[in-house]
Design a protein around this motif. Structure first.
Motif, PDB file in Angstrom:
ATOM      1  N   ALA A  49      36.347  56.303  35.348  1.00  8.31           N
ATOM      2  CA  ALA A  49      37.140  55.710  34.267  1.00  8.31           C
ATOM      3  C   ALA A  49      37.526  54.172  34.956  1.00  8.31           C
ATOM      4  CB  ALA A  49      38.477  56.322  33.864  1.00  8.31           C
ATOM      5  N   ALA A  50      37.704  54.284  36.364  1.00  4.11           N
ATOM      6  CA  ALA A  50      38.020  52.830  36.978  1.00  4.11           C
ATOM      7  C   ALA A  50      37.377  52.717  38.156  1.00  4.11           C
ATOM      8  CB  ALA A  50      39.495  52.621  37.035  1.00  4.11           C
ATOM      9  N   PRO A  51      36.026  52.243  37.814  1.00  7.04           N
ATOM     10  CA  PRO A  51      35.207  51.991  39.291  1.00  7.04           C
ATOM     11  C   PRO A  51      35.851  50.979  40.324  1.00  7.04           C
ATOM     12  CG  PRO A  51      34.244  51.071  37.447  1.00  7.04           C
ATOM     13  CD  PRO A  51      35.361  51.919  36.910  1.00  7.04           C
ATOM     14  N   PRO A  52      35.541  51.422  41.525  1.00  9.43           N
ATOM     15  CA  PRO A  52      36.235  50.412  42.366  1.00  9.43           C
ATOM     16  C   PRO A  52      35.788  49.221  42.575  1.00  9.43           C
ATOM     17  CG  PRO A  52      34.818  51.814  43.821  1.00  9.43           C
ATOM     18  CD  PRO A  52      34.893  52.422  42.324  1.00  9.43           C
ATOM     19  N   GLU A  53      36.336  48.001  43.057  1.00  6.28           N
ATOM     20  CA  GLU A  53      36.029  46.753  43.180  1.00  6.28           C
ATOM     21  C   GLU A  53      34.876  46.840  44.353  1.00  6.28           C
ATOM     22  OE1 GLU A  53      35.898  44.037  41.457  1.00  6.28           O
ATOM     23  OE2 GLU A  53      37.975  44.393  40.221  1.00  6.28           O
ATOM     24  N   ARG A  74      25.018  51.438  63.699  1.00  5.96           N
ATOM     25  CA  ARG A  74      24.476  52.868  64.294  1.00  5.96           C
ATOM     26  C   ARG A  74      23.139  53.146  63.598  1.00  5.96           C
ATOM     27  NH1 ARG A  74      29.848  56.214  64.889  1.00  5.96           N
ATOM     28  NH2 ARG A  74      30.746  55.028  66.699  1.00  5.96           N
ATOM     29  N   GLY A  75      22.819  52.303  62.470  1.00  7.62           N
ATOM     30  CA  GLY A  75      21.311  52.853  61.732  1.00  7.62           C
ATOM     31  C   GLY A  75      21.514  53.788  60.719  1.00  7.62           C
ATOM     32  N   TYR A  76      22.865  54.068  60.292  1.00  2.03           N
ATOM     33  CA  TYR A  76      23.371  55.200  59.227  1.00  2.03           C
ATOM     34  C   TYR A  76      22.770  54.680  57.921  1.00  2.03           C
ATOM     35  CZ  TYR A  76      25.573  59.067  57.145  1.00  2.03           C
ATOM     36  OH  TYR A  76      25.801  60.111  56.603  1.00  2.03           O
ATOM     37  N   GLY A  77      22.277  55.243  57.095  1.00  3.25           N
ATOM     38  CA  GLY A  77      22.003  54.825  55.658  1.00  3.25           C
ATOM     39  C   GLY A  77      23.094  54.518  54.726  1.00  3.25           C
ATOM     40  N   ILE A  78      23.549  53.276  54.691  1.00  4.38           N
ATOM     41  CA  ILE A  78      24.948  53.001  53.930  1.00  4.38           C
ATOM     42  C   ILE A  78      24.743  51.890  53.609  1.00  4.38           C
ATOM     43  CG2 ILE A  78      26.059  51.912  56.008  1.00  4.38           C
ATOM     44  CD1 ILE A  78      28.544  53.782  54.969  1.00  4.38           C
ATOM     45  N   ARG A  79      25.257  51.400  52.321  1.00  3.72           N
ATOM     46  CA  ARG A  79      25.127  50.136  51.641  1.00  3.72           C
ATOM     47  C   ARG A  79      26.499  49.742  51.021  1.00  3.72           C
ATOM     48  NH1 ARG A  79      22.987  49.875  46.007  1.00  3.72           N
ATOM     49  NH2 ARG A  79      22.995  51.930  45.359  1.00  3.72           N
ATOM     50  N   ARG A  80      26.950  48.395  50.913  1.00  3.24           N
ATOM     51  CA  ARG A  80      27.924  47.915  50.291  1.00  3.24           C
ATOM     52  C   ARG A  80      27.351  47.926  48.620  1.00  3.24           C
ATOM     53  NH1 ARG A  80      27.374  45.162  54.725  1.00  3.24           N
ATOM     54  NH2 ARG A  80      28.934  44.885  56.405  1.00  3.24           N
ATOM     55  N   VAL A  81      28.531  48.436  47.655  1.00  2.00           N
ATOM     56  CA  VAL A  81      28.191  48.101  46.453  1.00  2.00           C
ATOM     57  C   VAL A  81      29.662  47.754  45.667  1.00  2.00           C
ATOM     58  CG1 VAL A  81      26.545  50.070  46.235  1.00  2.00           C
ATOM     59  CG2 VAL A  81      29.137  50.525  45.720  1.00  2.00           C
ATOM     60  N   ASP A  82      29.567  46.801  44.661  1.00  2.00           N
ATOM     61  CA  ASP A  82      30.627  46.238  43.792  1.00  2.00           C
ATOM     62  C   ASP A  82      30.819  47.205  42.607  1.00  2.00           C
ATOM     63  OD1 ASP A  82      28.488  45.832  42.123  1.00  2.00           O
ATOM     64  OD2 ASP A  82      28.503  43.468  42.177  1.00  2.00           O
ATOM     65  N   ARG A  83      31.908  46.643  41.673  1.00  2.00           N
ATOM     66  CA  ARG A  83      32.186  47.391  40.700  1.00  2.00           C
ATOM     67  C   ARG A  83      30.934  47.749  39.756  1.00  2.00           C
ATOM     68  NH1 ARG A  83      36.883  48.582  37.753  1.00  2.00           N
ATOM     69  NH2 ARG A  83      38.077  47.470  39.060  1.00  2.00           N
ATOM     70  N   VAL A  84      30.258  46.691  39.476  1.00  2.00           N
ATOM     71  CA  VAL A  84      29.087  47.063  38.568  1.00  2.00           C
ATOM     72  C   VAL A  84      28.045  48.144  39.237  1.00  2.00           C
ATOM     73  CG1 VAL A  84      26.865  45.944  37.452  1.00  2.00           C
ATOM     74  CG2 VAL A  84      29.286  44.729  37.469  1.00  2.00           C
ATOM     75  N   GLU A  85      27.690  48.102  40.259  1.00  2.00           N
ATOM     76  CA  GLU A  85      26.878  49.081  40.860  1.00  2.00           C
ATOM     77  C   GLU A  85      27.556  50.369  41.110  1.00  2.00           C
ATOM     78  OE1 GLU A  85      23.183  50.290  42.867  1.00  2.00           O
ATOM     79  OE2 GLU A  85      23.879  49.055  41.083  1.00  2.00           O
ATOM     80  N   ALA A  86      28.742  50.639  41.478  1.00  2.00           N
ATOM     81  CA  ALA A  86      29.442  51.616  41.436  1.00  2.00           C
ATOM     82  C   ALA A  86      29.579  52.492  39.962  1.00  2.00           C
ATOM     83  CB  ALA A  86      30.994  51.300  41.945  1.00  2.00           C
ATOM     84  N   GLN A  87      29.657  51.751  39.128  1.00  2.00           N
ATOM     85  CA  GLN A  87      29.607  52.248  37.471  1.00  2.00           C
ATOM     86  C   GLN A  87      28.239  52.718  37.148  1.00  2.00           C
ATOM     87  OE1 GLN A  87      32.629  51.734  34.856  1.00  2.00           O
ATOM     88  NE2 GLN A  87      31.569  53.678  35.062  1.00  2.00           N
TER      89      GLN A  87
END
Length: 364
Positions: free
Chosen positions: A128-132, A108-121
């Motif tokens: 304390a426990a960032p998601p995978e 739909r063109g929404y500004g969204i991106r996938r991130v891993d644990r390192v990027e979430a941190q």
């Protein structure tokens, strides 16, 4: 209707305040009445997330995207309104559902991106426990709801609007198939048009004119800490709760409230949410809870807004919805256009009163 119509708005939450300011800016005479203080019930206890993340079906998503743009317009027109466009980190869904969510919104063109644990941190170093696996939505934000309501109402009053607080409306005055005003303890107030933007109280007031609206008001819990040093950069949407930090430093968390499993005032649930907040953050042990509040979210039967006039009852306009914070500036603009010029924005087409089965404007 007179060239300069008198519009009476029932409800001084974010929706009523936005409509009031837009109408006053367009030259209408405006009166706002509320049973309590400006800010209402749902608005003052809102987490105040501005987003299109949960805008399904697609027509509703498009309305919410437009509303986000209208918030930016509102910031330009009213400098006292400030949105924190801090972005959000989302992992409250199971991974397969989160991936499906990403695919749908990216299409739909929404500004969204996938991130891993390192990027979430990196985005939220204090987790304390960032998601995978999570999604980052940099264009979303939050507003301080009472500040926004006050800014809108103050600006409307500067244009001649009248605000009457702490005076409940008892009924609509219906004469000859037209709503002519409202009945209050201080006396009847007449108007050319009455807008019901009273949140969870809208259904009861509409019923006094024979209009039955299927609206529920489930409770939601808001938990606030005392001000802290900066711990969060943006909004966090985790399975346990949703959390953000205000400009004043308070951490705010929201969660649904099951009153059958907790005290009616939410105290037991608030204690559990506060413990979850502490566990979620590296420095969480230092948090001090300040207060909690239980708000009632007005949710129409199908989960979508009810915005528009009721067939068979002239002089009455309905504006009730959950996600009022997100939608407020767009609703204020569109309602003003319809009432003063008769133009109905196509984005509002799916949300008319008449869509409910068994609707009878005469209450028969």
């Amino acid at each position: 209707m007179a060239n300069r119509p008198h519009v009476l708005i029932v409800g001084a939450g974010i929706i009523g305040a936005s409509i009031a300011w837009h109408l006053a800016s367009a030259g209408a005479r405006v009166t706002v009445v509320d049973a309590g203080a400006p800010g209402g019930v749902a608005t003052r206890n809102s987490w105040a997330w501005i987003n299109a993340s949960w805008g399904n079906p697609e027509a509703y998503f498009r309305l919410r995207v437009r509303a986000m743009a209208e918030w930016r317009r509102l910031e330009r027109e009213l400098p006292d309104i400030r949105v924190a466009w801090v972005g959000g980190l989302i992992w409250e869904l199971p991974p397969d559902q989160l991936e499906a969510f990403a695919v749908e919104h990216l299409a739909r063109g929404y500004g969204i991106r996938r991130v891993d644990r390192v990027e979430a941190q990196r985005i939220e170093p204090q987790l304390a426990a960032p998601p995978e696996f999570a999604l980052h939505v940099p264009g979303e934000g939050a507003v301080e709801p009472l500040d926004a309501v006050q800014a809108l109402l103050t600006a409307a009053q500067g244009l001649g609007a009248t605000v009457i607080a702490n005076n409940p409306v008892r009924a609509l005055n219906l004469r000859g198939g037209r709503v002519r005003g409202v009945r209050m303890d201080i006396g009847d107030l007449d108007a050319d048009e009455v807008i019901l933007a009273a949140g969870a109280g809208t259904a009861a007031l509409a019923a006094t004119a024979g209009l039955i609206l299927p609206i529920t008001a489930p409770p939601a819990l808001l938990v606030a800490t005392k001000p802290e040093a900066r711990l969060l950069n943006g909004l966090v949407m985790a399975p346990e709760l949703q959390m953000r930090q205000t400009a004043a430093g308070r951490l705010l968390a929201t969660a649904g409230l099951d009153v059958t499993a907790s005290c009616e005032d939410g105290s037991l649930a608030a204690a559990a949410v506060f413990e979850a907040m502490k566990r979620m953050l590296r420095s969480g042990v230092s948090l001090d809870m300040d207060f909690h509040a239980v708000g009632r979210r007005p949710i129409p039967k199908d989960g979508l807004p009810v915005i528009g006039r009721a067939d068979g009852i002239a002089g009455l306009y309905i504006a009730v919805m959950h996600s009022g914070i997100t939608l407020a500036p767009a609703v204020g603009r569109f309602v003003t256009d319809e009432i003063l010029s008769g133009r109905c924005d196509p984005l509002l087409a799916p949300y008319g009163v008449e869509r409910f089965a068994g609707f009878n404007p005469h209450g028969a």
